[in-house]
Design a protein around this motif. Structure first.
Motif, PDB file in Angstrom:
ATOM      1  N   UNK A  32      21.701 -34.105  63.535  1.00  0.00           N
ATOM      2  CA  UNK A  32      20.835 -34.745  64.525  1.00  0.00           C
ATOM      3  C   UNK A  32      20.024 -35.897  63.935  1.00  0.00           C
ATOM      4  N   UNK A  33      20.206 -36.173  62.637  1.00  0.00           N
ATOM      5  CA  UNK A  33      19.541 -37.304  62.004  1.00  0.00           C
ATOM      6  C   UNK A  33      18.244 -36.990  61.294  1.00  0.00           C
ATOM      7  N   UNK A  34      17.831 -35.725  61.288  1.00  0.00           N
ATOM      8  CA  UNK A  34      16.608 -35.350  60.580  1.00  0.00           C
ATOM      9  C   UNK A  34      16.874 -35.320  59.078  1.00  0.00           C
ATOM     10  N   UNK A  35      15.884 -35.797  58.309  1.00  0.00           N
ATOM     11  CA  UNK A  35      15.994 -35.704  56.859  1.00  0.00           C
ATOM     12  C   UNK A  35      16.052 -34.250  56.433  1.00  0.00           C
ATOM     13  N   UNK A  36      16.830 -33.977  55.388  1.00  0.00           N
ATOM     14  CA  UNK A  36      16.992 -32.611  54.901  1.00  0.00           C
ATOM     15  C   UNK A  36      16.791 -32.610  53.390  1.00  0.00           C
ATOM     16  N   UNK A  37      16.138 -31.576  52.883  1.00  0.00           N
ATOM     17  CA  UNK A  37      15.863 -31.467  51.458  1.00  0.00           C
ATOM     18  C   UNK A  37      16.024 -30.007  51.047  1.00  0.00           C
ATOM     19  N   UNK A  38      16.791 -29.765  49.981  1.00  0.00           N
ATOM     20  CA  UNK A  38      16.979 -28.404  49.479  1.00  0.00           C
ATOM     21  C   UNK A  38      15.920 -28.091  48.434  1.00  0.00           C
ATOM     22  N   UNK A  39      15.260 -26.959  48.613  1.00  0.00           N
ATOM     23  CA  UNK A  39      14.203 -26.523  47.718  1.00  0.00           C
ATOM     24  C   UNK A  39      14.359 -25.023  47.522  1.00  0.00           C
ATOM     25  N   UNK A  40      14.484 -24.611  46.287  1.00  0.00           N
ATOM     26  CA  UNK A  40      14.651 -23.187  45.964  1.00  0.00           C
ATOM     27  C   UNK A  40      15.819 -22.559  46.727  1.00  0.00           C
ATOM     28  N   UNK A  41      16.899 -23.314  46.872  1.00  0.00           N
ATOM     29  CA  UNK A  41      18.090 -22.795  47.527  1.00  0.00           C
ATOM     30  C   UNK A  41      18.033 -22.760  49.040  1.00  0.00           C
ATOM     31  N   UNK A  42      16.963 -23.272  49.641  1.00  0.00           N
ATOM     32  CA  UNK A  42      16.831 -23.301  51.094  1.00  0.00           C
ATOM     33  C   UNK A  42      16.740 -24.738  51.578  1.00  0.00           C
ATOM     34  N   UNK A  43      17.323 -24.994  52.741  1.00  0.00           N
ATOM     35  CA  UNK A  43      17.251 -26.327  53.343  1.00  0.00           C
ATOM     36  C   UNK A  43      16.009 -26.432  54.222  1.00  0.00           C
ATOM     37  N   UNK A  44      15.325 -27.554  54.096  1.00  0.00           N
ATOM     38  CA  UNK A  44      14.119 -27.810  54.891  1.00  0.00           C
ATOM     39  C   UNK A  44      14.229 -29.182  55.530  1.00  0.00           C
ATOM     40  N   UNK A  45      13.638 -29.346  56.705  1.00  0.00           N
ATOM     41  CA  UNK A  45      13.543 -30.674  57.298  1.00  0.00           C
ATOM     42  C   UNK A  45      12.509 -31.457  56.510  1.00  0.00           C
ATOM     43  N   UNK A  46      12.870 -32.674  56.144  1.00  0.00           N
ATOM     44  CA  UNK A  46      12.038 -33.477  55.246  1.00  0.00           C
ATOM     45  C   UNK A  46      10.648 -33.745  55.818  1.00  0.00           C
ATOM     46  N   UNK A  47      10.539 -33.992  57.113  1.00  0.00           N
ATOM     47  CA  UNK A  47       9.219 -34.298  57.679  1.00  0.00           C
ATOM     48  C   UNK A  47       8.300 -33.075  57.649  1.00  0.00           C
ATOM     49  N   UNK A  48       8.860 -31.883  57.762  1.00  0.00           N
ATOM     50  CA  UNK A  48       8.052 -30.667  57.674  1.00  0.00           C
ATOM     51  C   UNK A  48       7.591 -30.430  56.237  1.00  0.00           C
ATOM     52  N   UNK A  49       8.480 -30.683  55.286  1.00  0.00           N
ATOM     53  CA  UNK A  49       8.106 -30.529  53.887  1.00  0.00           C
ATOM     54  C   UNK A  49       7.073 -31.575  53.486  1.00  0.00           C
ATOM     55  N   UNK A  50       7.217 -32.803  53.984  1.00  0.00           N
ATOM     56  CA  UNK A  50       6.226 -33.849  53.707  1.00  0.00           C
ATOM     57  C   UNK A  50       4.848 -33.430  54.213  1.00  0.00           C
ATOM     58  N   UNK A  51       4.805 -32.829  55.401  1.00  0.00           N
ATOM     59  CA  UNK A  51       3.538 -32.343  55.957  1.00  0.00           C
ATOM     60  C   UNK A  51       2.938 -31.258  55.070  1.00  0.00           C
ATOM     61  N   UNK A  52       3.778 -30.317  54.628  1.00  0.00           N
ATOM     62  CA  UNK A  52       3.306 -29.235  53.760  1.00  0.00           C
ATOM     63  C   UNK A  52       2.738 -29.787  52.464  1.00  0.00           C
ATOM     64  N   UNK A  53       3.413 -30.745  51.866  1.00  0.00           N
ATOM     65  CA  UNK A  53       2.940 -31.332  50.612  1.00  0.00           C
ATOM     66  C   UNK A  53       1.638 -32.107  50.815  1.00  0.00           C
ATOM     67  N   UNK A  54       1.570 -32.878  51.891  1.00  0.00           N
ATOM     68  CA  UNK A  54       0.372 -33.690  52.152  1.00  0.00           C
ATOM     69  C   UNK A  54      -0.851 -32.832  52.450  1.00  0.00           C
ATOM     70  N   UNK A  55      -0.625 -31.642  52.992  1.00  0.00           N
ATOM     71  CA  UNK A  55      -1.740 -30.775  53.370  1.00  0.00           C
ATOM     72  C   UNK A  55      -1.896 -29.572  52.454  1.00  0.00           C
ATOM     73  N   UNK A  56      -1.102 -29.530  51.386  1.00  0.00           N
ATOM     74  CA  UNK A  56      -1.169 -28.476  50.368  1.00  0.00           C
ATOM     75  C   UNK A  56      -1.100 -27.074  50.985  1.00  0.00           C
ATOM     76  N   UNK A  57      -0.097 -26.891  51.851  1.00  0.00           N
ATOM     77  CA  UNK A  57       0.127 -25.576  52.449  1.00  0.00           C
ATOM     78  C   UNK A  57       1.587 -25.186  52.238  1.00  0.00           C
ATOM     79  N   UNK A  58       1.897 -23.895  52.253  1.00  0.00           N
ATOM     80  CA  UNK A  58       3.288 -23.464  52.115  1.00  0.00           C
ATOM     81  C   UNK A  58       4.131 -23.924  53.299  1.00  0.00           C
TER      82      UNK A  58
END
Length: 69
Positions: A32-58
């Motif tokens: 669907x065109x969403x960014x994807x990033x693998x972390x610890x063997x799991x796939x995450x949507x990049x925009x959700x991971x960016x939010x987690x990193x910017x707000x220092x939350x899991x």
């Protein structure tokens, strides 16, 4: 949360502009065109991971993240 080298790898895939510009994802994408990033063997949507990193939350605590770009 990601380790420092994971966070660096993540940020290395972002084509950054000014704060007023959209920052384009340069890594893998879903069908669907969403960014994807693998972390610890799991796939995450990049925009959700960016939010987690910017707000220092899991990533597991991140709900819906809406973006305009």
């Amino acid at each position: 949360m990601p380790r420092a080298n994971d966070e660096g790898r993540f940020h290395g895939l972002i084509r950054k502009g000014t704060p007023e510009e959209c920052w384009e994802w340069g890594g893998c994408r879903t069908d669907l065109g969403y960014g994807r990033f693998c972390l610890n063997g799991k796939r995450h949507k990049a925009h959700r991971l960016a939010y987690a990193l910017a707000n220092d939350i899991p990533i597991q605590e991140v709900g819906v993240v809406r973006h305009t770009c």
